[in-house]
Scaffold this active site. Structure first.
Site, PDB file in Angstrom:
ATOM      1  N   TYR A 101       0.793  -1.229   0.000  1.00  0.00           N
ATOM      2  CA  TYR A 101       0.000   0.000   0.000  1.00  0.00           C
ATOM      3  C   TYR A 101       0.828   1.284   0.000  1.00  0.00           C
ATOM      4  CZ  TYR A 101      -3.749  -3.235   1.038  1.00  0.00           C
ATOM      5  OH  TYR A 101      -4.633  -4.271   0.979  1.00  0.00           O
ATOM      6  N   HIS A 137      -9.184   0.218  -6.021  1.00  0.00           N
ATOM      7  CA  HIS A 137      -8.372  -0.598  -5.111  1.00  0.00           C
ATOM      8  C   HIS A 137      -6.920  -0.244  -5.348  1.00  0.00           C
ATOM      9  CE1 HIS A 137     -11.738  -2.998  -3.816  1.00  0.00           C
ATOM     10  NE2 HIS A 137     -12.122  -3.035  -5.082  1.00  0.00           N
TER      11      HIS A 137
END
Length: 142
Positions: free
Chosen positions: A22, A97
């Protein structure tokens, strides 16, 4: 133009959790830059780890905003109710996402959101949010 960004569970930990997947930037820092790069758009940001709060926010903005960028996090794969909320509102929703969910665990390839969304962007990191905003801006401006 008004666009809401709604993030689901654990996305409040961006920059701290699983940085290999991330990244190191917090969403708040990214959001500030996004606002600066797009001053013509009124952007709001909401994050919750609670499914019902995400549904409430979708319903709150879903009839008044020009578009919604939604990252439902883990609820993507489990929440029929979030998919139903998207189907019930008028604002177009772009599902985003940060990671490529199709390159991860098998269960992440199931989305109860994608079929209700105008489109899905995945695997491009935080810039996926900006791509969603650009698409909404160009589509709504027509």
């Amino acid at each position: 133009m008004k666009v809401a960004i709604i993030n689901g569970p654990n996305l409040n930990l961006l920059g701290k959790r699983e940085t290999g997947i991330y990244g190191h930037e917090s969403f708040e820092t990214f959001f500030q830059g996004l606002q600066q790069r797009n001053p013509e758009v009124t952007l709001t940001y909401f994050q919750s780890n609670v499914e019902g709060e995400l549904i409430n926010e979708l319903q709150r903005v879903g009839f008044d905003y020009d578009g919604i960028i939604l990252n439902p996090g883990g609820y993507t794969h489990t929440s029929v109710a979030i998919g139903d909320a998207i189907a019930a509102i008028k604002s177009p929703v772009v599902e985003v996402h940060i990671s490529n969910v199709h390159a991860r665990e098998e269960f992440r390839r199931i989305s109860h959101v994608s079929a209700k969304a105008a489109g899905t962007i995945c695997g491009l990191g935080l810039p996926g949010y900006e791509l969603a905003l650009n698409w909404l801006s160009s589509t709504i401006a027509r």
